[in-house]
Scaffold this motif. Structure first.
Motif, PDB file in Angstrom:
ATOM      1  N   PHE A 127       0.785  -1.308   0.025  1.00 44.46           N
ATOM      2  CA  PHE A 127      -0.247  -0.130   0.053  1.00 44.46           C
ATOM      3  C   PHE A 127       0.802   1.406   0.025  1.00 44.46           C
ATOM      4  O   PHE A 127       1.894   1.237   0.834  1.00 44.46           O
ATOM      5  N   ILE A 128       0.561   2.371  -0.615  1.00 41.13           N
ATOM      6  CA  ILE A 128       1.434   3.339  -0.857  1.00 41.13           C
ATOM      7  C   ILE A 128       0.514   4.689  -0.887  1.00 41.13           C
ATOM      8  O   ILE A 128      -0.487   4.838  -1.610  1.00 41.13           O
ATOM      9  N   GLY A 129       0.718   5.514   0.122  1.00 42.97           N
ATOM     10  CA  GLY A 129       0.052   6.779   0.277  1.00 42.97           C
ATOM     11  C   GLY A 129       0.714   7.729  -0.331  1.00 42.97           C
ATOM     12  O   GLY A 129       1.892   7.698  -1.271  1.00 42.97           O
ATOM     13  N   GLU A 130       0.525   9.144  -0.048  1.00 43.78           N
ATOM     14  CA  GLU A 130       1.079  10.261  -0.817  1.00 43.78           C
ATOM     15  C   GLU A 130       2.344  10.798   0.061  1.00 43.78           C
ATOM     16  O   GLU A 130       3.462  10.936  -0.227  1.00 43.78           O
ATOM     17  N   ALA A 131       1.947  11.073   1.406  1.00 41.78           N
ATOM     18  CA  ALA A 131       2.994  11.707   2.244  1.00 41.78           C
ATOM     19  C   ALA A 131       2.878  11.650   3.840  1.00 41.78           C
ATOM     20  O   ALA A 131       1.476  11.302   4.015  1.00 41.78           O
ATOM     21  N   PRO A 132       3.834  11.522   4.251  1.00 40.27           N
ATOM     22  CA  PRO A 132       3.300  11.358   6.150  1.00 40.27           C
ATOM     23  C   PRO A 132       2.641  12.799   6.602  1.00 40.27           C
ATOM     24  O   PRO A 132       2.561  13.817   6.125  1.00 40.27           O
ATOM     25  N   GLY A 133       1.991  12.428   7.682  1.00 40.36           N
ATOM     26  CA  GLY A 133       1.091  13.343   8.541  1.00 40.36           C
ATOM     27  C   GLY A 133       1.813  13.844   9.623  1.00 40.36           C
ATOM     28  O   GLY A 133       3.028  13.320  10.033  1.00 40.36           O
ATOM     29  N   ARG A 134       1.410  14.432  10.646  1.00 42.41           N
ATOM     30  CA  ARG A 134       2.083  14.805  11.962  1.00 42.41           C
ATOM     31  C   ARG A 134       2.238  13.603  12.853  1.00 42.41           C
ATOM     32  O   ARG A 134       3.287  13.588  13.362  1.00 42.41           O
ATOM     33  N   ASP A 135       1.279  12.658  12.770  1.00 42.13           N
ATOM     34  CA  ASP A 135       1.448  11.260  13.821  1.00 42.13           C
ATOM     35  C   ASP A 135       2.607  10.882  13.126  1.00 42.13           C
ATOM     36  O   ASP A 135       3.649  10.018  13.835  1.00 42.13           O
ATOM     37  N   GLU A 136       2.740  10.515  11.884  1.00 39.52           N
ATOM     38  CA  GLU A 136       3.583   9.877  11.056  1.00 39.52           C
ATOM     39  C   GLU A 136       4.964  10.454  11.422  1.00 39.52           C
ATOM     40  O   GLU A 136       6.135   9.579  11.567  1.00 39.52           O
ATOM     41  N   ASP A 137       4.874  11.887  11.400  1.00 46.70           N
ATOM     42  CA  ASP A 137       6.448  12.458  11.457  1.00 46.70           C
ATOM     43  C   ASP A 137       6.749  12.154  12.763  1.00 46.70           C
ATOM     44  O   ASP A 137       8.228  12.028  13.211  1.00 46.70           O
TER      45      ASP A 137
END
Length: 275
Positions: A127-137
């Motif tokens: 699975f591939i998303g676009e970019a990380p968000g705050r929690d992922e960072d």
């Protein structure tokens, strides 16, 4: 000389980011009346005449570090460097180390950490998303916030979990303020995700959201038109079954569309069961 608290290349990257944001003047704590300054005539400056000196020998040119060279390179040069470095990775661990050292994407200077991947490197589905968000960072793993929790429930609905899948993003650094990555940032990062797909070698590739599908599958349609259609992603001389589906973040805003995502996930489950 006092050493800088952060590496020089990061200082340069930060200054370039300020320039890109339109900051062209340093601001102090005290206000400055620029109109008053311009009204005062400039004083003539006396210039001392120094005796002529013998010409000094030319200094040998100082080679810039690879990181500093990328900061001042053209986008085409940076993209070429990204492709060469990504191609040199023989394993996923090597690819992660290369990304950790890569300085060609300005997002690295504003993100807290690299968000590389999560799950099983030998999984049949990626699975591939676009970019990380705050929690992922913060955590350094993709899809761990509210969107990730929904994705986990969607996987569980078809008998999967993170130990049987591999999850990543096209762009591995969080854009400031969770904005969308620019086309240039996506182009620079694309060679690394392509090499990541090649090394994982999944049976099925699932693009979460339109931007991921557009970056990897060469399509331009919106996600509601793209979703549920089987496409192909050719990489490393091999064709991989690929499908775009609705991003979990979109489903959180539009829960009525979960029925469409459920159809997609059932089709994905059926494809996984095929020999």
């Amino acid at each position: 000389m006092m050493s800088l608290p952060i590496p020089p290349e990061e200082v340069v990257a930060l200054l370039r980011w300020y320039a890109d944001m339109g900051v062209d003047t340093a601001i102090s704590d005290e206000p400055v009346d620029r109109f008053a300054e311009s009204a005062v005539p400039a004083r003539p400056v006396a210039v001392a005449v120094r005796p002529a000196e013998a010409p000094r020998p030319a200094a040998s040119p100082r080679l810039a570090s690879p990181a500093a060279a990328l900061l001042t390179a053209t986008p085409d040069t940076v993209e070429l460097a990204a492709r060469e470095q990504a191609r040199s990775a023989r394993t996923l661990d090597e690819l992660r180390e290369i990304l950790d050292r890569f300085e060609g994407c300005a997002l690295k200077a504003t993100a807290s950490r690299l968000v590389f991947a999560d799950g099983a490197p030998d999984a049949d589905i990626m699975f591939i998303g676009e970019a990380p968000g705050r929690d992922e960072d913060i955590q350094g793993k993709p899809f761990v916030g509210r969107s990730g929790q929904l994705l986990d429930r969607m996987l569980a609905a078809i008998g999967l979990d993170r130990t049987r899948t591999y999850i990543a993003n096209v762009v591995p650094w969080r854009p400031p303020g969770n904005r969308d990555p620019t086309p240039q940032e996506t182009t620079i990062c694309r060679p690394f995700i392509e090499r990541q797909i090649e090394l994982v070698d999944p049976k099925i590739l699932v693009c979460l959201g339109a931007r991921s599908a557009q970056a990897l599958l060469g399509v331009t349609d919106g996600i509601l038109k793209l979703r549920g259609r089987w496409l192909e992603h050719e990489i490393g001389g091999r064709r991989i079954q690929a499908m775009a589906t609705l991003h979990p973040a979109y489903l959180l805003r539009q829960p009525v569309q979960k029925r469409l995502a459920w159809r997609d996930f059932r089709a994905i489950r059926a494809a996984l069961e095929q020999p």
